[in-house]
Write a protein that holds these residues in place. Structure first.
Motif, PDB file in Angstrom:
ATOM      1  N   ASN A  12       4.531  -3.878 -18.512  1.00  0.00           N
ATOM      2  CA  ASN A  12       5.162  -4.071 -19.809  1.00  0.00           C
ATOM      3  C   ASN A  12       6.498  -4.818 -19.696  1.00  0.00           C
ATOM      4  N   LYS A  13       6.875  -5.266 -18.524  1.00  0.00           N
ATOM      5  CA  LYS A  13       8.162  -5.930 -18.326  1.00  0.00           C
ATOM      6  C   LYS A  13       8.037  -7.429 -18.589  1.00  0.00           C
ATOM      7  N   SER A  14       9.081  -7.986 -19.225  1.00  0.00           N
ATOM      8  CA  SER A  14       9.086  -9.420 -19.520  1.00  0.00           C
ATOM      9  C   SER A  14      10.120 -10.128 -18.650  1.00  0.00           C
ATOM     10  N   ILE A  15       9.770 -11.344 -18.231  1.00  0.00           N
ATOM     11  CA  ILE A  15      10.607 -12.118 -17.327  1.00  0.00           C
ATOM     12  C   ILE A  15      10.682 -13.561 -17.812  1.00  0.00           C
ATOM     13  N   ILE A  16      11.883 -14.139 -17.735  1.00  0.00           N
ATOM     14  CA  ILE A  16      12.069 -15.573 -17.969  1.00  0.00           C
ATOM     15  C   ILE A  16      12.356 -16.205 -16.615  1.00  0.00           C
ATOM     16  N   VAL A  17      11.628 -17.264 -16.283  1.00  0.00           N
ATOM     17  CA  VAL A  17      11.808 -17.983 -15.022  1.00  0.00           C
ATOM     18  C   VAL A  17      12.368 -19.364 -15.337  1.00  0.00           C
ATOM     19  N   ALA A  18      13.550 -19.674 -14.773  1.00  0.00           N
ATOM     20  CA  ALA A  18      14.173 -20.982 -14.973  1.00  0.00           C
ATOM     21  C   ALA A  18      14.225 -21.724 -13.642  1.00  0.00           C
ATOM     22  N   ASP A  19      13.496 -22.830 -13.558  1.00  0.00           N
ATOM     23  CA  ASP A  19      13.504 -23.677 -12.369  1.00  0.00           C
ATOM     24  C   ASP A  19      13.057 -25.067 -12.790  1.00  0.00           C
ATOM     25  N   ASP A  20      13.773 -26.094 -12.331  1.00  0.00           N
ATOM     26  CA  ASP A  20      13.433 -27.459 -12.718  1.00  0.00           C
ATOM     27  C   ASP A  20      12.307 -28.047 -11.875  1.00  0.00           C
ATOM     28  N   ASP A  21      11.913 -27.389 -10.798  1.00  0.00           N
ATOM     29  CA  ASP A  21      10.794 -27.833  -9.969  1.00  0.00           C
ATOM     30  C   ASP A  21       9.508 -27.336 -10.623  1.00  0.00           C
ATOM     31  N   ASP A  22       8.775 -28.260 -11.261  1.00  0.00           N
ATOM     32  CA  ASP A  22       7.591 -27.883 -12.039  1.00  0.00           C
ATOM     33  C   ASP A  22       6.575 -27.090 -11.220  1.00  0.00           C
ATOM     34  N   LEU A  23       6.257 -27.566 -10.016  1.00  0.00           N
ATOM     35  CA  LEU A  23       5.251 -26.901  -9.201  1.00  0.00           C
ATOM     36  C   LEU A  23       5.692 -25.499  -8.788  1.00  0.00           C
ATOM     37  N   LEU A  24       6.924 -25.369  -8.335  1.00  0.00           N
ATOM     38  CA  LEU A  24       7.421 -24.052  -7.929  1.00  0.00           C
ATOM     39  C   LEU A  24       7.472 -23.103  -9.125  1.00  0.00           C
ATOM     40  N   ARG A  25       7.954 -23.597 -10.270  1.00  0.00           N
ATOM     41  CA  ARG A  25       8.027 -22.759 -11.471  1.00  0.00           C
ATOM     42  C   ARG A  25       6.633 -22.265 -11.860  1.00  0.00           C
ATOM     43  N   GLU A  26       5.648 -23.163 -11.827  1.00  0.00           N
ATOM     44  CA  GLU A  26       4.275 -22.775 -12.167  1.00  0.00           C
ATOM     45  C   GLU A  26       3.736 -21.740 -11.186  1.00  0.00           C
ATOM     46  N   ASN A  27       4.044 -21.923  -9.891  1.00  0.00           N
ATOM     47  CA  ASN A  27       3.592 -20.950  -8.887  1.00  0.00           C
ATOM     48  C   ASN A  27       4.234 -19.589  -9.106  1.00  0.00           C
ATOM     49  N   ILE A  28       5.527 -19.574  -9.401  1.00  0.00           N
ATOM     50  CA  ILE A  28       6.229 -18.310  -9.648  1.00  0.00           C
ATOM     51  C   ILE A  28       5.647 -17.618 -10.877  1.00  0.00           C
ATOM     52  N   VAL A  29       5.432 -18.382 -11.935  1.00  0.00           N
ATOM     53  CA  VAL A  29       4.841 -17.810 -13.155  1.00  0.00           C
ATOM     54  C   VAL A  29       3.474 -17.206 -12.832  1.00  0.00           C
ATOM     55  N   GLU A  30       2.665 -17.920 -12.071  1.00  0.00           N
ATOM     56  CA  GLU A  30       1.331 -17.433 -11.713  1.00  0.00           C
ATOM     57  C   GLU A  30       1.413 -16.125 -10.915  1.00  0.00           C
ATOM     58  N   ILE A  31       2.322 -16.070  -9.941  1.00  0.00           N
ATOM     59  CA  ILE A  31       2.500 -14.851  -9.137  1.00  0.00           C
ATOM     60  C   ILE A  31       2.878 -13.675 -10.034  1.00  0.00           C
ATOM     61  N   LEU A  32       3.812 -13.910 -10.944  1.00  0.00           N
ATOM     62  CA  LEU A  32       4.288 -12.831 -11.819  1.00  0.00           C
ATOM     63  C   LEU A  32       3.219 -12.382 -12.812  1.00  0.00           C
ATOM     64  N   VAL A  33       2.477 -13.340 -13.374  1.00  0.00           N
ATOM     65  CA  VAL A  33       1.409 -12.995 -14.320  1.00  0.00           C
ATOM     66  C   VAL A  33       0.323 -12.193 -13.599  1.00  0.00           C
ATOM     67  N   TYR A  37       3.180  -9.042 -15.164  1.00  0.00           N
ATOM     68  CA  TYR A  37       4.363  -9.237 -15.993  1.00  0.00           C
ATOM     69  C   TYR A  37       4.082 -10.223 -17.130  1.00  0.00           C
ATOM     70  N   SER A  38       4.826 -10.096 -18.205  1.00  0.00           N
ATOM     71  CA  SER A  38       4.822 -11.067 -19.295  1.00  0.00           C
ATOM     72  C   SER A  38       5.890 -12.100 -18.955  1.00  0.00           C
ATOM     73  N   VAL A  39       5.524 -13.382 -18.863  1.00  0.00           N
ATOM     74  CA  VAL A  39       6.427 -14.391 -18.328  1.00  0.00           C
ATOM     75  C   VAL A  39       6.565 -15.587 -19.266  1.00  0.00           C
ATOM     76  N   ARG A  40       7.815 -16.024 -19.411  1.00  0.00           N
ATOM     77  CA  ARG A  40       8.119 -17.285 -20.103  1.00  0.00           C
ATOM     78  C   ARG A  40       8.815 -18.196 -19.102  1.00  0.00           C
ATOM     79  N   ALA A  41       8.581 -19.495 -19.213  1.00  0.00           N
ATOM     80  CA  ALA A  41       9.135 -20.445 -18.255  1.00  0.00           C
ATOM     81  C   ALA A  41      10.100 -21.402 -18.944  1.00  0.00           C
ATOM     82  N   ALA A  42      11.129 -21.802 -18.187  1.00  0.00           N
ATOM     83  CA  ALA A  42      12.121 -22.762 -18.668  1.00  0.00           C
ATOM     84  C   ALA A  42      12.417 -23.734 -17.531  1.00  0.00           C
ATOM     85  N   SER A  43      12.669 -25.002 -17.873  1.00  0.00           N
ATOM     86  CA  SER A  43      12.956 -25.991 -16.834  1.00  0.00           C
ATOM     87  C   SER A  43      14.449 -26.230 -16.655  1.00  0.00           C
TER      88      SER A  43
END
Length: 143
Positions: A12-33, A37-43
């Motif tokens: 039930n925890k929500s996380i915002i991930v901020a990283d300008d590296d598109d590939l790394l951000r997508e990988n982090i989001v995938e790991i968390l999902v 976790y509920s995840v939103r991404a920002a560049s």
């Protein structure tokens, strides 16, 4: 606990991930999902701050070096605003200045050096989420 890990209990925890590296951000989001976790991404840091203001999250994970608003500026902005927040900073930058140490001094609950292993990342996220949100008063108490 019938076989459930701490991560599985955090669904039930929500996380915002901020990283300008598109590939790394997508990988982090995938790991968390995948961890539930509920995840939103920002560049950018500014985008992460806007997302948090629109809908606060249980944790903000930020890279240090990003365009527009870097991770150090983002950490400062959150604490300058008076928010009670959990922040985690990450960076792969190695140089004379340890920016992760600076992020920690400014209020990041945990820091992580890139590249990191998946389990190290998830353990750091769990540690952040197990701590109470912090405010500027927690970090810089008045004399």
């Amino acid at each position: 606990m019938d076989g459930m890990t701490v991560v599985q209990e955090q669904t039930n925890k929500s996380i915002i991930v901020a990283d300008d590296d598109d590939l790394l951000r997508e990988n982090i989001v995938e790991i968390l999902v995948e961890a539930g976790y509920s995840v939103r991404a920002a560049s950018t840091g500014a985008e992460a701050q806007e997302q948090y203001e629109a809908e606060p999250a249980d944790l903000v994970i930020t890279d240090i070096f990003m365009p527009d608003m870097d991770g150090i500026e983002l950490v400062r902005a959150f604490f300058d605003s008076g928010e009670n927040i959990r922040l985690m900073a990450m960076s792969g930058h190695v140089g004379n200045v340890d920016y992760l140490e600076i992020a920690n001094a400014l209020g990041a609950a945990q820091t992580l050096r890139k590249p990191f292993r998946k389990m190290d990342f998830l353990n750091t996220v769990e540690t952040c989420l197990s701590q109470p949100p912090r405010s500027a008063a927690d970090i810089w108490p008045a004399d």
